[in-house]
Scaffold this active site. Structure first.
Site, PDB file in Angstrom:
ATOM      1  N   CYS A  31      48.895  20.056 -56.666  1.00 45.11           N
ATOM      2  CA  CYS A  31      47.886  20.437 -55.661  1.00 45.11           C
ATOM      3  C   CYS A  31      48.504  20.733 -54.292  1.00 45.11           C
ATOM      4  O   CYS A  31      47.839  21.289 -53.425  1.00 45.11           O
ATOM      5  CB  CYS A  31      46.833  19.346 -55.530  1.00 45.11           C
ATOM      6  SG  CYS A  31      45.952  19.055 -57.057  1.00 45.11           S
ATOM      7  N   HIS A  34      43.248  19.845 -48.501  1.00 49.62           N
ATOM      8  CA  HIS A  34      43.064  20.001 -49.948  1.00 49.62           C
ATOM      9  C   HIS A  34      41.684  19.464 -50.297  1.00 49.62           C
ATOM     10  O   HIS A  34      41.306  18.372 -49.875  1.00 49.62           O
ATOM     11  CB  HIS A  34      44.167  19.235 -50.680  1.00 49.62           C
ATOM     12  CG  HIS A  34      43.981  19.192 -52.157  1.00 49.62           C
ATOM     13  ND1 HIS A  34      43.564  20.284 -52.885  1.00 49.62           N
ATOM     14  CD2 HIS A  34      44.154  18.177 -53.052  1.00 49.62           C
ATOM     15  CE1 HIS A  34      43.485  19.951 -54.158  1.00 49.62           C
ATOM     16  NE2 HIS A  34      43.828  18.676 -54.284  1.00 49.62           N
ATOM     17  N   ASN A  92      37.772  20.173 -57.194  1.00 51.09           N
ATOM     18  CA  ASN A  92      39.207  20.236 -56.923  1.00 51.09           C
ATOM     19  C   ASN A  92      39.832  21.350 -57.776  1.00 51.09           C
ATOM     20  O   ASN A  92      39.911  21.221 -58.987  1.00 51.09           O
ATOM     21  CB  ASN A  92      39.816  18.871 -57.251  1.00 51.09           C
ATOM     22  CG  ASN A  92      41.315  18.814 -57.001  1.00 51.09           C
ATOM     23  OD1 ASN A  92      41.962  19.834 -56.792  1.00 51.09           O
ATOM     24  ND2 ASN A  92      41.856  17.613 -57.045  1.00 51.09           N
TER      25      ASN A  92
HETATM   26  N1  COA Z   1      30.162   8.358 -62.909  1.00 54.62           N
HETATM   27  C1  COA Z   1      29.815   7.084 -62.841  1.00 54.62           C
HETATM   28  N2  COA Z   1      30.689   6.088 -62.747  1.00 54.62           N
HETATM   29  C2  COA Z   1      31.987   6.394 -62.725  1.00 54.62           C
HETATM   30  C3  COA Z   1      32.439   7.729 -62.792  1.00 54.62           C
HETATM   31  C4  COA Z   1      31.450   8.729 -62.891  1.00 54.62           C
HETATM   32  N3  COA Z   1      31.768  10.038 -62.967  1.00 54.62           N
HETATM   33  N4  COA Z   1      33.787   7.752 -62.730  1.00 54.62           N
HETATM   34  C5  COA Z   1      34.180   6.475 -62.635  1.00 54.62           C
HETATM   35  N5  COA Z   1      33.111   5.656 -62.637  1.00 54.62           N
HETATM   36  C6  COA Z   1      33.077   4.191 -62.563  1.00 54.62           C
HETATM   37  C7  COA Z   1      34.342   3.562 -63.087  1.00 54.62           C
HETATM   38  O1  COA Z   1      34.282   3.460 -64.485  1.00 54.62           O
HETATM   39  C8  COA Z   1      34.313   2.236 -62.393  1.00 54.62           C
HETATM   40  O2  COA Z   1      33.451   1.379 -63.106  1.00 54.62           O
HETATM   41  P1  COA Z   1      33.814  -0.171 -63.328  1.00 54.62           P
HETATM   42  O3  COA Z   1      33.871  -0.748 -61.941  1.00 54.62           O
HETATM   43  O4  COA Z   1      32.700  -0.652 -64.154  1.00 54.62           O
HETATM   44  O5  COA Z   1      35.142  -0.167 -64.012  1.00 54.62           O
HETATM   45  C9  COA Z   1      33.658   2.526 -61.064  1.00 54.62           C
HETATM   46  O6  COA Z   1      32.997   3.797 -61.213  1.00 54.62           O
HETATM   47  C10 COA Z   1      34.640   2.607 -59.912  1.00 54.62           C
HETATM   48  O7  COA Z   1      35.764   3.364 -60.354  1.00 54.62           O
HETATM   49  P2  COA Z   1      36.911   3.759 -59.389  1.00 54.62           P
HETATM   50  O8  COA Z   1      37.887   4.605 -60.137  1.00 54.62           O
HETATM   51  O9  COA Z   1      37.430   2.546 -58.683  1.00 54.62           O
HETATM   52  O10 COA Z   1      36.084   4.641 -58.357  1.00 54.62           O
HETATM   53  P3  COA Z   1      36.542   5.351 -57.070  1.00 54.62           P
HETATM   54  O11 COA Z   1      35.675   4.952 -55.956  1.00 54.62           O
HETATM   55  O12 COA Z   1      38.027   5.278 -56.873  1.00 54.62           O
HETATM   56  O13 COA Z   1      36.178   6.884 -57.394  1.00 54.62           O
HETATM   57  C11 COA Z   1      37.305   8.890 -58.072  1.00 54.62           C
HETATM   58  C12 COA Z   1      36.751   7.541 -58.499  1.00 54.62           C
HETATM   59  C13 COA Z   1      38.035   9.499 -59.241  1.00 54.62           C
HETATM   60  C14 COA Z   1      36.146   9.755 -57.655  1.00 54.62           C
HETATM   61  C15 COA Z   1      38.258   8.684 -56.867  1.00 54.62           C
HETATM   62  O14 COA Z   1      39.166   7.665 -57.173  1.00 54.62           O
HETATM   63  C16 COA Z   1      39.037   9.912 -56.477  1.00 54.62           C
HETATM   64  O15 COA Z   1      38.478  10.934 -56.143  1.00 54.62           O
HETATM   65  N6  COA Z   1      40.377   9.769 -56.454  1.00 54.62           N
HETATM   66  C17 COA Z   1      41.273  10.806 -55.972  1.00 54.62           C
HETATM   67  C18 COA Z   1      41.418  11.761 -57.006  1.00 54.62           C
HETATM   68  C19 COA Z   1      42.088  12.976 -56.532  1.00 54.62           C
HETATM   69  O16 COA Z   1      41.860  13.481 -55.480  1.00 54.62           O
HETATM   70  N7  COA Z   1      42.933  13.483 -57.394  1.00 54.62           N
HETATM   71  C20 COA Z   1      43.493  14.745 -57.266  1.00 54.62           C
HETATM   72  C21 COA Z   1      44.838  14.682 -56.710  1.00 54.62           C
HETATM   73  S1  COA Z   1      45.321  16.288 -56.311  1.00 54.62           S
END
Ligand code: COA
Length: 322
Positions: A111, A249, A279
């Site tokens: 990215c 980004h 993204n």
């Molecule tokens: N819908 C509902 N619940 C979801 C979900 C969805 N689409 N995706 C994850 N969850 C749940 C998880 O299972 C977790 O449940 P649990 O607590 O029972 O285990 C809970 O939500 C929290 O998960 P977590 O991964 O800690 O959430 P988060 O606040 O970190 O958000 C992302 C998840 C993926 C949205 C976030 O981490 C993110 O955007 N990360 C950066 C990713 C990124 O930019 N990557 C690209 C790099 S270029």
């Protein structure tokens, strides 16, 4: 010593909105909106691949620059979802657009690809090797998405963005690229290597999909985006008051907001379109750059900070004068 003289982008027609995501995984529009800010993503057709998206963005940028494809000396294409390992997607685009005089290669900084490629292009333009370079960032992440993994499938979309850079004074004022390989296992997409542990992590145990430790990538992203943006502004001898717009980004609204807070600036100074694209990997910054220009938020002479992070782990930032 290099200025953007043309901008273009392309996104496929098909759209997966949050209502569609609700149908395929256990999630909700409310969760996706609150946790990411994303509402919809563009998705390539089954017979549409990265080079097809890249070609359309490239043609749009060339038209915008008012030049012919024959005038291009080099094509740098960034992608993590190439059509082939060889020929490079840059060579496929070279053929498609008829850039018969251009050298062409792919660059992989995930990215962070776009600002990394701008940094490389700036070297060739500043040292007089080339006069016109086409930088294209394109990805069809939907081809590598595990649509059973709700933690990743709600994030990714497909698209391409391109710029034509010319060897004119001004333009790119400062850049900073970097890598932290020890964090590479936080965001992976496998090629030939057999790695049972990696395959096991994937919800569908499908080797061809992307896997990510979302919250860990998020922590890295917030910190490095702020650091990289601040560094390119300082390296150019400027302050935030001199900067007209920040184009981050487009990964997650929470990352954008937290990074802005760390930089000590308000979010309204950033251009955000992730609600409509999700993204799109390296394509996200040039698509946003183009939309910002079209919306009148980036005018001739404006200074913009482009800042990205991604797999590798990598980061890249550039301060440009448009
Ligand atoms: N819908 C509902 N619940 C979801 C979900 C969805 N689409 N995706 C994850 N969850 C749940 C998880 O299972 C977790 O449940 P649990 O607590 O029972 O285990 C809970 O939500 C929290 O998960 P977590 O991964 O800690 O959430 P988060 O606040 O970190 O958000 C992302 C998840 C993926 C949205 C976030 O981490 C993110 O955007 N990360 C950066 C990713 C990124 O930019 N990557 C690209 C790099 S270029």
């Amino acid at each position: 010593m290099s200025r953007i003289i043309g901008l273009g982008y392309y996104a496929p027609d098909k759209v997966y909105d949050n209502a569609y995501m609700e149908k395929i995984v256990e999630t909700s529009d409310e969760w996706i909106t609150q946790r990411t800010g994303i509402k919809e993503r563009h998705i390539a057709a089954d017979d549409e691949f990265t080079s097809d998206l890249a070609t359309r963005a490239a043609l749009n940028a060339i038209k915008d620059a008012g030049i012919t494809a024959e005038e291009i000396d080099l094509i740098i294409l960034t992608t993590v979802t190439p059509d082939y390992f060889t020929p490079s997607t840059a060579c496929v685009v070279q053929k498609n657009i008829g850039a018969v005089n251009a050298a062409a290669f792919d660059l992989n900084a995930a990215c962070s690809g776009f600002a990394t490629a701008m940094t490389v292009a700036d070297q060739f333009l500043s040292n007089g090797t080339y006069k016109k370079i086409l930088v294209v960032s394109a990805d069809a992440l939907s081809k590598a998405t595990d649509y059973a993994d709700r933690g990743t499938c709600i994030l990714f979309g497909d698209g391409a963005g391109a710029v034509v850079l010319s060897d004119e004074k001004g333009g790119i004022l400062s850049t900073w690229i970097g890598a932290r390989g020890e964090g590479g296992d936080k965001l992976t997409s496998l090629a030939y290597r057999e790695d049972a542990e990696e395959v096991e992590k994937r919800v569908s145990h499908d080797k061809s999909t992307v896997w990510m430790a979302g919250s860990e990538v998020m922590k890295f992203a917030v910190k490095i985006m702020a650091e990289a943006a601040e560094k390119v502004v300082a390296d150019a001898g400027l302050t935030w008051d001199d900067v007209d717009i920040i184009i981050p980004h487009q990964a997650n609204m929470r990352i954008v907001e937290s990074a802005a807070k760390r930089m000590g600036i308000t979010t309204d100074r950033m251009f955000v379109n992730l609600d409509r694209y999700g993204n799109t990997s390296g394509a996200s910054i040039p698509i946003a750059l183009c939309e910002a220009r079209d919306a009148g938020r980036l005018k001739k002479g404006d200074k913009a900070v482009l800042v990205g992070f991604g797999g590798g782990l990598t980061w890249a930032a550039a301060l440009i004068e448009y």
